[in-house]
Motif scaffolding. Sequence first.
Motif, PDB file in Angstrom:
ATOM      1  N   TYR A  30       1.050  -1.249  -0.060  1.00  0.00           N
ATOM      2  CA  TYR A  30      -0.091   0.132  -0.008  1.00  0.00           C
ATOM      3  C   TYR A  30       0.818   1.253   0.079  1.00  0.00           C
ATOM      4  O   TYR A  30       1.786   1.431   0.952  1.00  0.00           O
ATOM      5  N   ASN A  31       0.690   2.058  -1.079  1.00  0.00           N
ATOM      6  CA  ASN A  31       1.611   3.254  -1.337  1.00  0.00           C
ATOM      7  C   ASN A  31       0.673   4.490  -0.718  1.00  0.00           C
ATOM      8  O   ASN A  31       0.200   4.968  -2.062  1.00  0.00           O
ATOM      9  N   ARG A  32       0.910   5.105   0.118  1.00  0.00           N
ATOM     10  CA  ARG A  32       0.374   6.381   0.629  1.00  0.00           C
ATOM     11  C   ARG A  32      -0.996   6.730   0.079  1.00  0.00           C
ATOM     12  O   ARG A  32      -1.081   7.693  -0.602  1.00  0.00           O
ATOM     13  N   PRO A  33      -1.864   6.021   0.448  1.00  0.00           N
ATOM     14  CA  PRO A  33      -3.410   6.013   0.194  1.00  0.00           C
ATOM     15  C   PRO A  33      -3.910   7.389   0.595  1.00  0.00           C
ATOM     16  O   PRO A  33      -3.581   7.873   1.941  1.00  0.00           O
ATOM     17  N   GLU A  34      -4.758   8.115   0.062  1.00  0.00           N
ATOM     18  CA  GLU A  34      -5.227   9.283   0.547  1.00  0.00           C
ATOM     19  C   GLU A  34      -6.649   9.158   1.553  1.00  0.00           C
ATOM     20  O   GLU A  34      -7.182  10.150   1.976  1.00  0.00           O
ATOM     21  N   HIS A  35      -6.946   7.821   2.008  1.00  0.00           N
ATOM     22  CA  HIS A  35      -7.833   7.540   2.935  1.00  0.00           C
ATOM     23  C   HIS A  35      -7.413   6.684   4.165  1.00  0.00           C
ATOM     24  O   HIS A  35      -6.236   6.142   4.000  1.00  0.00           O
ATOM     25  N   HIS A  36      -7.952   6.484   5.104  1.00  0.00           N
ATOM     26  CA  HIS A  36      -7.531   5.811   6.171  1.00  0.00           C
ATOM     27  C   HIS A  36      -8.283   4.398   5.901  1.00  0.00           C
ATOM     28  O   HIS A  36      -9.453   4.350   5.399  1.00  0.00           O
ATOM     29  N   THR A  37      -7.828   3.442   6.569  1.00  0.00           N
ATOM     30  CA  THR A  37      -8.321   1.975   6.444  1.00  0.00           C
ATOM     31  C   THR A  37      -8.340   1.251   7.772  1.00  0.00           C
ATOM     32  O   THR A  37      -7.187   1.384   8.365  1.00  0.00           O
ATOM     33  N   LEU A  38      -9.224   0.754   8.103  1.00  0.00           N
ATOM     34  CA  LEU A  38      -9.217  -0.255   9.497  1.00  0.00           C
ATOM     35  C   LEU A  38      -9.474  -1.527   8.923  1.00  0.00           C
ATOM     36  O   LEU A  38     -10.537  -1.777   8.192  1.00  0.00           O
ATOM     37  N   SER A  39      -8.901  -2.541   9.521  1.00  0.00           N
ATOM     38  CA  SER A  39      -9.163  -3.945   9.181  1.00  0.00           C
ATOM     39  C   SER A  39      -9.319  -4.734  10.347  1.00  0.00           C
ATOM     40  O   SER A  39      -8.496  -4.732  11.268  1.00  0.00           O
ATOM     41  N   LEU A  40     -10.163  -5.772  10.266  1.00  0.00           N
ATOM     42  CA  LEU A  40     -10.471  -6.779  11.342  1.00  0.00           C
ATOM     43  C   LEU A  40     -10.108  -7.984  10.742  1.00  0.00           C
ATOM     44  O   LEU A  40     -10.989  -8.339   9.723  1.00  0.00           O
ATOM     45  N   TYR A  41      -9.423  -8.973  11.231  1.00  0.00           N
ATOM     46  CA  TYR A  41      -9.567 -10.299  10.783  1.00  0.00           C
ATOM     47  C   TYR A  41     -10.582 -11.122  11.418  1.00  0.00           C
ATOM     48  O   TYR A  41     -10.566 -11.139  12.786  1.00  0.00           O
ATOM     49  N   LEU A  42     -11.100 -11.719  10.615  1.00  0.00           N
ATOM     50  CA  LEU A  42     -12.300 -12.414  10.769  1.00  0.00           C
ATOM     51  C   LEU A  42     -12.002 -14.012  11.112  1.00  0.00           C
ATOM     52  O   LEU A  42     -12.451 -14.643  11.844  1.00  0.00           O
ATOM     53  N   GLU A  43     -11.325 -14.504   9.987  1.00  0.00           N
ATOM     54  CA  GLU A  43     -10.993 -15.824   9.856  1.00  0.00           C
ATOM     55  C   GLU A  43      -9.394 -15.873   9.374  1.00  0.00           C
ATOM     56  O   GLU A  43      -9.153 -15.177   8.483  1.00  0.00           O
ATOM     57  N   GLY A  44      -8.749 -16.793  10.121  1.00  0.00           N
ATOM     58  CA  GLY A  44      -7.162 -17.148   9.613  1.00  0.00           C
ATOM     59  C   GLY A  44      -6.261 -15.942   9.830  1.00  0.00           C
ATOM     60  O   GLY A  44      -6.699 -14.901  10.838  1.00  0.00           O
ATOM     61  N   GLY A  45      -5.397 -15.660   9.061  1.00  0.00           N
ATOM     62  CA  GLY A  45      -4.529 -14.525   9.292  1.00  0.00           C
ATOM     63  C   GLY A  45      -3.451 -14.614   9.973  1.00  0.00           C
ATOM     64  O   GLY A  45      -2.136 -13.975  10.535  1.00  0.00           O
ATOM     65  N   PHE A  46      -2.954 -16.134  10.461  1.00  0.00           N
ATOM     66  CA  PHE A  46      -1.947 -16.551  11.234  1.00  0.00           C
ATOM     67  C   PHE A  46      -0.656 -16.483  10.481  1.00  0.00           C
ATOM     68  O   PHE A  46       0.286 -16.147  11.322  1.00  0.00           O
ATOM     69  N   GLU A  47      -0.641 -16.607   9.202  1.00  0.00           N
ATOM     70  CA  GLU A  47       0.742 -16.580   8.170  1.00  0.00           C
ATOM     71  C   GLU A  47       0.620 -15.176   7.468  1.00  0.00           C
ATOM     72  O   GLU A  47       1.243 -15.299   6.506  1.00  0.00           O
ATOM     73  N   ILE A  48       0.235 -14.044   8.003  1.00  0.00           N
ATOM     74  CA  ILE A  48       0.333 -12.788   7.288  1.00  0.00           C
ATOM     75  C   ILE A  48       1.337 -12.219   7.921  1.00  0.00           C
ATOM     76  O   ILE A  48       1.147 -11.822   9.194  1.00  0.00           O
ATOM     77  N   VAL A  49       2.357 -11.488   7.222  1.00  0.00           N
ATOM     78  CA  VAL A  49       3.500 -10.946   7.646  1.00  0.00           C
ATOM     79  C   VAL A  49       3.352  -9.409   7.215  1.00  0.00           C
ATOM     80  O   VAL A  49       3.362  -9.236   5.876  1.00  0.00           O
TER      81      VAL A  49
END
Length: 295
Positions: A44-63
Amino acid sequence: MTTPALPVYETLTQSHAELERCGVLGDGLTAALWLRTQLEDTFYNRPEHHTLSLYLEGGFEIVRRDRPQCQRGAPGKLCVLPAEHESDWQVKGPIRFLHLYFPTEQFDALAVTLLDREPREMQLLDRTYMEDPVLAALCRQLAALDWDSLDGRLTGNALSHEVLAHLMLTNTARRHAVTVKGGLAPWQRRRVRELIEVRLDGELTVGELAAELALSEYHFARMFRTSFGQAPHGWIMQRRLARAQSLLQTSALPLVDIAAASGFASASHLGNRFRAALGVTPGDYRRWYGCSQPS
């Protein structure tokens, strides 16, 4: 449904991520549910908006490779990605997650109304794999809604505003290293806010506001934008819509009277502005609020 131009959203649409569904919730707020199963890198390269993320399932191997010290993801973990941030992610396993995209103007307004501070003084913190049970619960409720329905969109709008207020109160910090110059002084900012609220039901010009502070219209408009994060007319419209929403929620006044009390020329003028901002009519909003909200 027309999805606004959102760089984080567009980055994911160009990847192997699968969009389950997306909802435009009004006030510039957009929610999306995503599923990723393939090994892939995302930047992600300098977006002009904010983002909030919630992991619902998985995500154990996201780095997050630009922050190798961060712990691994898991269901219930949150990531806050401010506007203008940069982040480099490696997806190594399956994940299903919610994104809430929100404009800087909408968030900046809360710095003024909730904290009585200029948006320039505050920064939304870049957080990876944060734990916040209140925020996670709000996001799970948001993810469970049918955003294609009237009730789902309006409930989503209300929940999203709760999310933004919670973030402003719990996940911001003052920019101590930044010298705030060029805007309105604190007393001027408060005075012009008071004047706008008192005069919302009538005509209000930039010239009148500038004269109240003994400034030229040009300098006032520039200083106002610096201190409020948006132009005077944008702020005034935002406050008029907020008053109309409050009256629709709490009174039985006819729409023509609500329009007049909120500074709109007519009920149709209110309706047009209301639909443009929230995607629903004032009548639908009143019926939804009366039926859907706790007494």
